[in-house]
Design a protein around this motif. Structure first.
Motif, PDB file in Angstrom:
ATOM      1  N   THR A   4      47.746  46.746  54.113  1.00  0.00           N
ATOM      2  CA  THR A   4      46.771  46.598  53.031  1.00  0.00           C
ATOM      3  C   THR A   4      47.453  46.665  51.668  1.00  0.00           C
ATOM      4  O   THR A   4      47.181  45.851  50.773  1.00  0.00           O
ATOM      5  N   ALA A   5      48.359  47.639  51.516  1.00  0.00           N
ATOM      6  CA  ALA A   5      49.050  47.808  50.234  1.00  0.00           C
ATOM      7  C   ALA A   5      49.922  46.599  49.897  1.00  0.00           C
ATOM      8  O   ALA A   5      49.925  46.116  48.764  1.00  0.00           O
ATOM      9  N   ALA A  11      48.696  52.530  36.353  1.00  0.00           N
ATOM     10  CA  ALA A  11      47.598  52.386  37.312  1.00  0.00           C
ATOM     11  C   ALA A  11      46.573  51.369  36.832  1.00  0.00           C
ATOM     12  O   ALA A  11      45.952  50.669  37.640  1.00  0.00           O
ATOM     13  N   LEU A  31      47.677  51.041  56.436  1.00  0.00           N
ATOM     14  CA  LEU A  31      47.838  51.386  55.020  1.00  0.00           C
ATOM     15  C   LEU A  31      48.885  50.495  54.355  1.00  0.00           C
ATOM     16  O   LEU A  31      48.657  49.943  53.271  1.00  0.00           O
ATOM     17  N   PRO A  35      47.593  48.283  39.481  1.00  0.00           N
ATOM     18  CA  PRO A  35      46.993  49.179  40.492  1.00  0.00           C
ATOM     19  C   PRO A  35      47.571  48.976  41.885  1.00  0.00           C
ATOM     20  O   PRO A  35      47.810  49.950  42.603  1.00  0.00           O
ATOM     21  N   ALA A  36      47.804  47.737  42.292  1.00  0.00           N
ATOM     22  CA  ALA A  36      48.340  47.496  43.626  1.00  0.00           C
ATOM     23  C   ALA A  36      49.780  47.978  43.740  1.00  0.00           C
ATOM     24  O   ALA A  36      50.199  48.456  44.803  1.00  0.00           O
ATOM     25  N   CYS A  96      51.000  50.551  42.154  1.00  0.00           N
ATOM     26  CA  CYS A  96      50.893  52.007  42.302  1.00  0.00           C
ATOM     27  C   CYS A  96      50.444  52.378  43.716  1.00  0.00           C
ATOM     28  O   CYS A  96      50.908  53.379  44.276  1.00  0.00           O
ATOM     29  N   LEU A  97      49.543  51.588  44.285  1.00  0.00           N
ATOM     30  CA  LEU A  97      49.103  51.847  45.662  1.00  0.00           C
ATOM     31  C   LEU A  97      50.267  51.682  46.630  1.00  0.00           C
ATOM     32  O   LEU A  97      50.445  52.501  47.548  1.00  0.00           O
ATOM     33  N   ALA A 101      52.509  54.667  46.324  1.00  0.00           N
ATOM     34  CA  ALA A 101      51.915  55.831  46.996  1.00  0.00           C
ATOM     35  C   ALA A 101      52.029  55.693  48.510  1.00  0.00           C
ATOM     36  O   ALA A 101      52.325  56.671  49.215  1.00  0.00           O
ATOM     37  N   ALA A 102      51.821  54.477  49.031  1.00  0.00           N
ATOM     38  CA  ALA A 102      51.928  54.257  50.475  1.00  0.00           C
ATOM     39  C   ALA A 102      53.352  54.477  50.960  1.00  0.00           C
ATOM     40  O   ALA A 102      53.574  55.040  52.045  1.00  0.00           O
TER      41      ALA A 102
END
Length: 403
Positions: free
Chosen positions: A339-340, A62, A336, A66-67, A69-70, A73-74
């Motif tokens: 953006t991710a 993370a 979402l 970070p992106a 991981c985002l 998650a998405a």
């Protein structure tokens, strides 16, 4: 390396040849997920176990990705939404988005030697893909075409090569060519020129009109800018000028010979008649007026969307990934994921050295010309591997010191 090879070279058509109905509607759900996705999950789990502290591993991922991981998650959120609604397409969330996120997290562990090997693998796969595409065009035999439950689309005569889907193939090839033109990778000048020429010929056989136009426009603009810069500096190498003077007539003669032999006929036919592709891009907006606002926000009934597609003549699909996600998963999920993916591409770009503008622009433009990331594809992971391999990222320690 094995995971990268599976992602870059194994298509749904090839999986069908070994008994896996990856692209079809029938068969077990386990077959619908690409083998590389399974391997990436196993590699990440092994990485966590090897460190002995899974929580610390997640925190490290993370912190440094970070992106990624985002995006992971998405993709999991999208898969959960599909399952809860009782719809189909869970494998698409895994292969399209989760696979790419895991690839970027795994590349965090790669050293310079591993990335050099990865670059060699990329060049080898792309060369084999181009040669196979040219052979398919010359012989009329497609070896690993896209299949829906074993049936091929006989009216689609474009080369499939190792990538399966012609438009995905053209997108990846265009990004690879532009990366080579911009100086990506470590090929010698003559080898680079030969590779670019072979890839451009193969690009015609894949039939991607948008990919060809984008490659010619961006590549031509880059070449013109470099020429003007050299003229402004007053430093034009005599050997380069002599080579260009000899190459231009040869290139013109070669193109004229190919045109006379009918090499461009199929491509020109697609420009003259696109089989309703342009109309489909207009008709897909009519679907919004047929769905309630609440469903458009949270996600309509997939069976209703399928019915409306058939009524409006969109059997070939929704020709834009964002529109497709809105129609099938709702505007909130589309926001979402958009953006991710945007942040993910920014993160990938920041981990690479300078010079990625052309392949990055080409990728963003081209994925919006067909279904691409709106369906099940490994295209995003392929692009990440090609970009990271050709534009070696700075070591994490150097980034940390700089910050």
């Amino acid at each position: 390396m094995v995971a990268s090879l599976l992602i870059l070279a194994v298509s749904g058509g090839m999986l069908w040849a070994v008994g896996l109905n990856y692209d079809g509607l029938t068969g077990g759900q386990a077959q619908k997920v690409h083998p590389a996705s399974y391997l990436c999950v196993l590699l990440v789990l092994w990485q966590m176990l090897r460190r002995g502290n899974p929580v610390a591993n997640l925190v490290s991922a993370a912190e440094h990705r970070p992106a990624s991981c985002l995006l992971a998650a998405a993709s999991i959120a999208m898969a959960a939404q599909i399952i809860l609604r009782g719809a189909s397409g869970t494998a698409g969330a895994i292969d399209t988005f989760l696979q790419a996120a895991l690839v970027m997290i795994l590349l965090l562990e790669s050293d310079a030697r591993s990335l050099r090997r990865l670059e060699t693998l990329v060049h080898a796969v792309m060369a084999a893909n181009a040669v196979l595409g040219i052979v398919e065009f010359a012989t009329g035999q497609r070896f690993f075409p896209f299949r829906l439950d074993g049936a091929t689309f006989e009216t689609d005569t474009r080369s499939a090569a190792l990538q399966g889907h012609p438009l995905g193939n053209a997108t990846l090839t265009a990004c690879y060519v532009l990366a080579l033109i911009a100086g990506g990778g470590s090929l010698k000048p003559l080898t680079r020129l030969v590779m670019i020429a072979v890839q451009l010929v193969a690009l015609v056989t894949f039939g991607g009109r948008s990919a060809i136009v984008v490659t010619l426009v961006l590549g031509g603009a880059f070449g013109l800018a470099q020429l003007l810069r050299a003229i402004a500096r007053g430093r034009i190498p005599l050997l380069a000028a002599a080579g260009a003077a000899c190459a231009l007539p040869l290139v013109a003669t070669t193109v004229a010979g190919l045109a006379y032999g009918g090499f461009f006929d199929a491509l020109l036919g697609r420009f003259a008649s696109d089989g309703g592709s342009a109309n489909a891009r207009v008709a897909m907006f009519d679907l919004f007026s047929r769905l309630p606002l609440r469903d458009l926000i949270l996600g309509p009934d997939p069976s209703l969307v399928d019915s409306l597609r058939r009524i409006t003549g969109l059997e070939w699909g929704i020709e834009n990934p964002i529109i497709r996600v809105v129609l099938y998963q709702g505007a909130l999920m589309a926001l979402l994921l958009t953006t991710a993916v945007t942040l993910f591409l920014v993160e990938v770009g920041r981990r690479c050295r300078a010079g990625i503008a052309m392949p990055m622009i080409a990728f963003v433009v081209l994925i919006n010309t067909f279904e691409s990331l709106g369906g099940k594809t490994t295209l995003l992971a392929k692009f990440v591997i090609v970009l990271v391999a050709l534009y070696r990222p700075f070591p994490e320690t150097r980034i940390a010191r700089a910050s």
